[in-house]
Scaffold this motif. Sequence first.
Motif: not given
Ligand SMILES: [Zn+2]
Length: 248
Positions: A197-199, A201-203, A216-218, A220-222
Amino acid sequence: MLQLVKMQVETALFFESIEQIYTRVFRSIRPRTVLPEVSVRFRKYANANSRIRFENGRLLVDISDLLEGAPAPIHEALAFILICKLFRKAPENGVLARYRRYLNRADVRRTLHLVKQQRGRKAFRDPKGQFFDLCEVFEDLNLKYFHGLMARPQLGWSLRPSRTTLGHYDPSHNVIVLSCLFDSRSVPELIVRFVMFHEMLHLRYPTEHRGARRCVHTAEFKQAERVFESYRDAKQALKALVEQTETS
Ligand SMILES: [Zn+2]
């Protein structure tokens, strides 16, 4: 007078050979150490990495050929970074920022991306592992969290059970690779799902580039990551698993 001094330094930077830049920077960092002979080679790497080492009293520097045409101030900054690394010193922030800002330039990033695609070979194992099938994990998460709309990238298990890189998404090859550490009977499925799931979210949230910074982890991402089923449990279980395999 001040003007003149400044001029000299800048002029030097334009006419120095790359070896002369390294020699000058070496002297400024280690004024009392005997100056070694410097040899700089540009190598065909798949990334912008550079290496430095002493060998038979010579200072050998290998720089990615992607940086061959970089402006002299960038080579000067890299010289500081590499020689500081050699002597386990921290380079000044300004020097690091200068180098990073160059690598973050849109055109430089584009070139890097293309070269990575062409030169880098990606080695990973079939997504169908012994215990978990990454395609199944991906599609299940895709339905649950992305309305089934995420185009499936290549998926695979790493060749070695890395404990430091648990998973990563490589945009140059459009592939998600998970550490084969997780393809084990003793690993709960929740952990595999969480790393995948984490990866994913990188997409969904690509890395943001702002000046010298790379986010990398904005925020929004978090925030999106916290939506994951039993987020806290998953995070804790993952931490415990990594610590446990470290000591065993
Ligand atoms: Zn990451």
